[in-house]
Design an enzyme around this catalytic site. Structure first.
Site, short mmCIF file in Angstrom:
data_model
loop_
_atom_site.label_atom_id
_atom_site.label_comp_id
_atom_site.label_asym_id
_atom_site.label_seq_id
_atom_site.Cartn_x
_atom_site.Cartn_y
_atom_site.Cartn_z
N HIS A 8 19.15 -1.77 58.74
CA HIS A 8 17.49 -1.67 58.58
C HIS A 8 16.66 -2.49 57.96
O HIS A 8 16.50 -2.47 56.71
CB HIS A 8 17.73 -0.12 57.65
CG HIS A 8 16.35 0.58 57.70
ND1 HIS A 8 16.08 1.73 57.91
CD2 HIS A 8 15.12 0.09 57.31
CE1 HIS A 8 14.80 2.04 58.14
NE2 HIS A 8 14.10 1.35 57.50
N HIS A 10 12.69 -4.06 58.92
CA HIS A 10 11.57 -4.28 60.20
C HIS A 10 11.19 -5.68 60.24
O HIS A 10 10.76 -6.33 59.08
CB HIS A 10 10.53 -3.47 59.57
CG HIS A 10 10.61 -2.25 59.42
ND1 HIS A 10 10.48 -0.96 60.29
CD2 HIS A 10 11.23 -1.46 58.20
CE1 HIS A 10 10.73 -0.01 59.67
NE2 HIS A 10 11.26 -0.40 58.60
N HIS A 188 13.35 7.22 60.77
CA HIS A 188 13.12 7.21 59.17
C HIS A 188 12.97 8.57 59.02
O HIS A 188 11.82 9.50 59.63
CB HIS A 188 11.80 6.58 59.08
CG HIS A 188 11.82 4.93 58.92
ND1 HIS A 188 12.11 4.33 60.01
CD2 HIS A 188 11.68 4.22 58.04
CE1 HIS A 188 12.03 2.93 59.73
NE2 HIS A 188 11.74 2.85 58.47
N GLU A 191 12.30 9.98 53.33
CA GLU A 191 11.75 8.55 52.68
C GLU A 191 10.78 9.34 51.73
O GLU A 191 10.57 9.32 50.52
CB GLU A 191 11.64 7.62 53.28
CG GLU A 191 10.92 6.35 52.48
CD GLU A 191 10.36 5.07 53.32
OE1 GLU A 191 10.02 5.40 54.58
OE2 GLU A 191 10.24 4.07 52.87
N ASP A 269 14.98 -3.24 54.21
CA ASP A 269 13.71 -2.85 54.70
C ASP A 269 12.62 -3.76 55.13
O ASP A 269 12.59 -4.14 56.43
CB ASP A 269 13.19 -1.61 53.79
CG ASP A 269 12.44 -0.33 54.35
OD1 ASP A 269 12.59 -0.43 55.60
OD2 ASP A 269 12.00 0.41 53.53
N ASP A 270 11.90 -4.07 54.07
CA ASP A 270 10.70 -5.04 54.30
C ASP A 270 10.72 -6.09 53.26
O ASP A 270 10.01 -6.01 52.15
CB ASP A 270 9.55 -4.20 54.31
CG ASP A 270 9.32 -3.38 55.33
OD1 ASP A 270 9.26 -3.60 56.62
OD2 ASP A 270 9.43 -2.02 55.12
N1 ADE Z 1 7.73 0.47 58.36
C1 ADE Z 1 7.80 -0.57 57.62
N2 ADE Z 1 8.50 -0.21 56.54
C2 ADE Z 1 8.50 1.33 56.76
C3 ADE Z 1 9.12 2.06 55.79
N3 ADE Z 1 9.75 1.79 54.70
N4 ADE Z 1 8.95 3.32 56.07
C4 ADE Z 1 8.34 3.85 57.20
N5 ADE Z 1 7.83 2.98 57.92
C5 ADE Z 1 8.09 1.63 57.94
ZN ZN Z 2 12.22 1.28 57.13
#
Ligand code: ADE
Ligand code: ZN
Length: 318
Positions: A8, A10, A188, A191, A269-270
């Site tokens: 996971h 992005h 997703h 969250e 994630d990011d």
């Molecule tokens: N797009 C990028 N990161 C995200 C996240 N944590 N939750 C939902 N969409 C996303």
């Molecule tokens: Zn995500």
């Protein structure tokens, strides 16, 4: 070093501030106002502000070479931290906002995956991802584009974005287009919204994995359902803390979900937005959740067993 896998991340959200600055310069663009704080980190406070910062950073990824470089740099970083397999979520919608067509964005990512495997031995695969708050019609377009140009590296279809926009049933068409064409799916959920959001996703979408899904812990019947339906959870503890889903790692349900028997995995994630990395997520699991090296390796094995790549690719890594 414990071998790692990431399910996971992005892709556009993996670009560091430094890389974003370099790409802006290469494309003769001004850096978007307000993207960075005084220390040079991405500036955002709420989840919706984060999504906006993500959009701004993505706007500098304008050419296939840019996508190649973002992919290559990310896989290089992951390999240096012991990752052997990474699935990146790409967003054709963000590529389009930057003026790039679907095939160009894909060609760049494929080149980055090839170059990284050649140079670092890491295996990368792609989950094409639609954006929930852009709506069901747009999601259906992305699904159609995805199946119209199949490639062995495209192994999945998914959805990110604002979990509180639209109902999962609105995206049933998009997901079934992708699923019927043989793509595995994730979404997703759980969250930025509670158990009902996860239940709706399970009821309406043909998914094998759920991004985050941490708020499932609020509903014991749902936890039982996740186990019963063999759903894999893509858990990103660093992201959850950065975005304020939980105040601290003590309050994070990773261990409870793990101990209940859910299939839990670790992802970043990011990473630069949340000051993390795949290596850091494993370090969090060791330090905060007290997983030993064998337990961390079991997480990697769970990730590989529930990866979307074909079995022959995974067998070589297991
Ligand atoms: N797009 C990028 N990161 C995200 C996240 N944590 N939750 C939902 N969409 C996303
Ligand atoms: Zn995500």
């Amino acid at each position: 070093m414990v071998l790692k896998a990431e399910l996971h991340a992005h892709l556009e959200g993996t670009a560091s501030p430094d890389l974003v600055k370099r790409l802006a310069q290469r494309n003769s663009m001004n850096l978007p106002d307000g993207l960075f704080d005084a220390k040079g980190n991405y500036r955002w406070t709420t989840f919706l502000e984060f999504l906006k910062a993500y959009d701004l950073a993505s706007a500098v990824i304008k050419t296939p070479l840019d996508y190649r470089d973002v992919t290559y740099e990310y896989l290089k970083q992951c390999a240096s931290e012991g990752a052997i397999y990474v699935e990146v979520m790409s967003s054709p919608d963000h590529a389009a906002m930057a003026g790039m067509g679907y095939q160009d964005h894909l060609d760049g990512i494929i080149a980055g995956i090839d170059d990284a495997e050649r140079d670092f031995g890491i295996v990368g695969r792609i989950i094409v991802t639609c954006v929930r708050h852009l709506g069901p019609e747009q999601a259906t377009e992305v699904a159609k584009q995805t199946i119209a140009a199949p490639h062995p590296y495209i192994v999945g279809f998914g959805m990110g974005g604002d979990e509180n926009a639209h109902h999962p049933s609105d995206f049933s068409k998009a997901f079934h287009i992708a699923h019927d064409a043989g793509l595995a799916c994730n979404v997703h959920a759980g969250e930025m919204a509670g158990p009902d959001s996860i239940i709706a996703a399970l009821d309406h979408l043909p998914i094998k994995r759920i991004g985050h899904c941490v708020r499932s812990i609020e509903d014991p019947d749902l936890v039982a359902r996740l186990i019963d339906e063999d759903i894999t959870l893509e858990i990103c503890p660093g992201s959850n803390i950065a975005l304020g889903v939980y105040p601290d790692f003590n309050a994070h349900p990773f261990l409870k979900l793990h101990d209940a028997g859910c299939k839990v995995t670790l992802s970043s994630d990011d990473p630069p937005f949340f000051h993390t990395s795949i290596g850091n997520e494993y370090a969090i699991a060791s330090r905060e959740f007290k997983l030993n090296d064998q337990e961390l390796l079991d997480i990697t094995k769970c990730s590989l067993e529930n990866a979307f790549a074909d079995q022959a690719t995974i067998d070589k890594l297991l």
